[in-house]
Enzyme design. Structure first.
Site, PDB file in Angstrom:
ATOM      1  N   ASP A  46       0.876  -1.179   0.000  1.00 52.70           N
ATOM      2  CA  ASP A  46       0.000   0.000   0.000  1.00 52.70           C
ATOM      3  C   ASP A  46       0.912   1.227   0.000  1.00 52.70           C
ATOM      4  O   ASP A  46       2.126   1.122   0.184  1.00 52.70           O
ATOM      5  CB  ASP A  46      -0.899  -0.005   1.252  1.00 52.70           C
ATOM      6  CG  ASP A  46      -1.819   1.207   1.317  1.00 52.70           C
ATOM      7  OD1 ASP A  46      -2.335   1.641   0.265  1.00 52.70           O
ATOM      8  OD2 ASP A  46      -2.011   1.754   2.422  1.00 52.70           O
ATOM      9  N   SER A  47       0.296   2.401  -0.138  1.00 49.74           N
ATOM     10  CA  SER A  47       1.071   3.630  -0.047  1.00 49.74           C
ATOM     11  C   SER A  47       1.636   3.830   1.361  1.00 49.74           C
ATOM     12  O   SER A  47       2.633   4.523   1.533  1.00 49.74           O
ATOM     13  CB  SER A  47       0.169   4.817  -0.387  1.00 49.74           C
ATOM     14  OG  SER A  47      -0.929   4.853   0.506  1.00 49.74           O
ATOM     15  N   CYS A  89      -4.670  -1.607  -1.614  1.00 46.78           N
ATOM     16  CA  CYS A  89      -4.886  -0.180  -1.831  1.00 46.78           C
ATOM     17  C   CYS A  89      -5.916  -0.039  -2.943  1.00 46.78           C
ATOM     18  O   CYS A  89      -5.694  -0.536  -4.058  1.00 46.78           O
ATOM     19  CB  CYS A  89      -3.549   0.434  -2.243  1.00 46.78           C
ATOM     20  SG  CYS A  89      -3.642   2.146  -2.740  1.00 46.78           S
ATOM     21  N   GLU A 112      -2.281   8.408   8.578  1.00 52.97           N
ATOM     22  CA  GLU A 112      -0.816   8.345   8.653  1.00 52.97           C
ATOM     23  C   GLU A 112      -0.292   9.109   9.867  1.00 52.97           C
ATOM     24  O   GLU A 112       0.706   8.736  10.459  1.00 52.97           O
ATOM     25  CB  GLU A 112      -0.189   8.940   7.374  1.00 52.97           C
ATOM     26  CG  GLU A 112      -0.422   8.117   6.119  1.00 52.97           C
ATOM     27  CD  GLU A 112       0.343   6.799   6.106  1.00 52.97           C
ATOM     28  OE1 GLU A 112       1.493   6.766   6.573  1.00 52.97           O
ATOM     29  OE2 GLU A 112      -0.225   5.793   5.613  1.00 52.97           O
ATOM     30  N   CYS A 169     -11.228   3.107   0.655  1.00 50.31           N
ATOM     31  CA  CYS A 169      -9.779   3.307   0.794  1.00 50.31           C
ATOM     32  C   CYS A 169      -9.372   2.505   2.019  1.00 50.31           C
ATOM     33  O   CYS A 169     -10.051   2.578   3.063  1.00 50.31           O
ATOM     34  CB  CYS A 169      -9.474   4.795   0.988  1.00 50.31           C
ATOM     35  SG  CYS A 169      -7.777   5.142   1.526  1.00 50.31           S
ATOM     36  N   HIS A 174      -7.074   2.870   4.109  1.00 53.36           N
ATOM     37  CA  HIS A 174      -6.782   3.689   5.298  1.00 53.36           C
ATOM     38  C   HIS A 174      -8.035   3.933   6.134  1.00 53.36           C
ATOM     39  O   HIS A 174      -7.963   4.105   7.351  1.00 53.36           O
ATOM     40  CB  HIS A 174      -6.219   5.047   4.882  1.00 53.36           C
ATOM     41  CG  HIS A 174      -4.762   5.048   4.543  1.00 53.36           C
ATOM     42  ND1 HIS A 174      -4.273   4.547   3.365  1.00 53.36           N
ATOM     43  CD2 HIS A 174      -3.685   5.515   5.237  1.00 53.36           C
ATOM     44  CE1 HIS A 174      -2.948   4.700   3.341  1.00 53.36           C
ATOM     45  NE2 HIS A 174      -2.574   5.288   4.462  1.00 53.36           N
TER      46      HIS A 174
HETATM   47  N1  DGL Z   1      -4.865   3.179   1.110  1.00 52.78           N
HETATM   48  C1  DGL Z   1      -4.988   3.589  -0.232  1.00 52.78           C
HETATM   49  C2  DGL Z   1      -6.342   3.272  -0.828  1.00 52.78           C
HETATM   50  O1  DGL Z   1      -6.917   2.283  -0.451  1.00 52.78           O
HETATM   51  C3  DGL Z   1      -4.343   4.874  -0.671  1.00 52.78           C
HETATM   52  C4  DGL Z   1      -4.524   6.080   0.148  1.00 52.78           C
HETATM   53  C5  DGL Z   1      -3.569   7.152  -0.329  1.00 52.78           C
HETATM   54  O2  DGL Z   1      -2.359   6.883  -0.315  1.00 52.78           O
HETATM   55  O3  DGL Z   1      -4.031   8.212  -0.757  1.00 52.78           O
HETATM   56  O4  DGL Z   1      -6.844   3.939  -1.688  1.00 52.78           O
END
Ligand code: DGL
Length: 261
Positions: free
Chosen positions: A6-7, A69, A148, A180, A182
């Site tokens: 993931d990011s 992600c 984050e 997302c 996150h």
């Molecule tokens: N966690 C990621 C997603 O599911 C990316 C969030 C990000 O880095 O902007 O989209």
């Protein structure tokens, strides 16, 4: 070994689901912390990162790739599948299908990054699975960054989330899709704001089940976890307990490593 990336921290919600579903699988998690967030970047950049990270994980011996992600899946899952033809690639897509199927009001909302919100892949998902259902797609810039920086309970974030949710709820949306990875970590805050007026839909456990189907055969390791990051590896490791994942931290075989990808 299953490679999960993931990011940043968001994919840890998916990693946890995979570890619950396949407790003996050896897992490698890559957080692209040097480039988080992906959601405000252009598609070519996200695709290049996904291919570079995928290559690194395959070179390390991963035999399954999980794009943990939504943003990278929307933009780069097809490219990953073309690029790594012998490696099953499991992606994460917003739970439009379960949300639409269960919505009593025939009205759902999808919360996602800007890149996912504008993606053709999400538009197609909605066309395929939400016929006759109103779908409000809400880009939520900055929300991944709140996770984050562990600001899920920050008053400014709560006010912003309330302002985004209230119109959706007032209009009758009764399923709110966390589009997302996150946002899983924002769920307790969002649930409090929603106060029983809608249900949150998260696909992390469904991805865990998908990994059982795609990777069950090779998942007979020792349940070891390797943590990698393109920046601040120690931060990735320290965040696990802060996100309620201390049980996962105990599977880490070594301190998180920095890798230049
Ligand atoms: N966690 C990621 C997603 O599911 C990316 C969030 C990000 O880095 O902007 O989209």
């Amino acid at each position: 070994m299953i490679g999960v990336f993931d990011s940043g921290l968001g994919g840890l919600s998916v990693l946890a689901a995979i570890a619950r579903a396949l407790p003996r699988a050896d897992l490698t998690y890559f957080a692209d912390s040097a480039y988080v967030p992906y959601g405000e970047r252009d598609d070519a950049f996200i695709r290049a990162r996904a291919l570079a990270i995928g290559q690194h994980l395959v070179d390390r011996g991963c035999r399954v790739l999980v794009v943990a992600c939504n943003t990278a899946t929307a933009v780069a899952a097809t490219a990953c599948r073309e690029h790594f033809p012998g490696v099953p690639v499991v992606g994460v897509e917003p739970g439009v299908k379960p949300a639409a199927a269960s919505s009593l009001n025939r009205h759902i909302a999808v919360l996602a990054t800007s890149a996912t919100a504008r993606s053709e892949r999400l538009a197609r998902l909605i066309r395929q699975h939400a016929t006759g259902v109103r779908v409000d797609v809400e880009a939520c810039p900055g929300w991944a960054t709140r996770v984050e920086s562990l600001q899920q309970n920050d008053p400014a974030f709560i006010a912003e989330a309330r302002a985004r949710l209230e119109p959706l709820l007032a209009a009758g949306a009764d399923r709110i899709v966390l589009g997302c990875t996150h946002y899983t970590f924002l769920a307790p805050t969002l649930k409090t704001l929603i106060d029983g007026r809608a249900q949150l839909v998260d696909v992390a456990d469904a991805v865990g089940r998908q990994c059982v189907r795609r990777a069950g055969g090779i998942a007979r390791g020792d349940g070891q976890l390797e943590l990698l990051a393109s920046a601040q590896p120690e931060r990735l490791q320290n965040m696990l307990p802060a996100l309620g994942l201390d049980w996962l931290a105990q599977h880490a075989v070594a301190p998180a490593q920095h890798v230049d990808v």
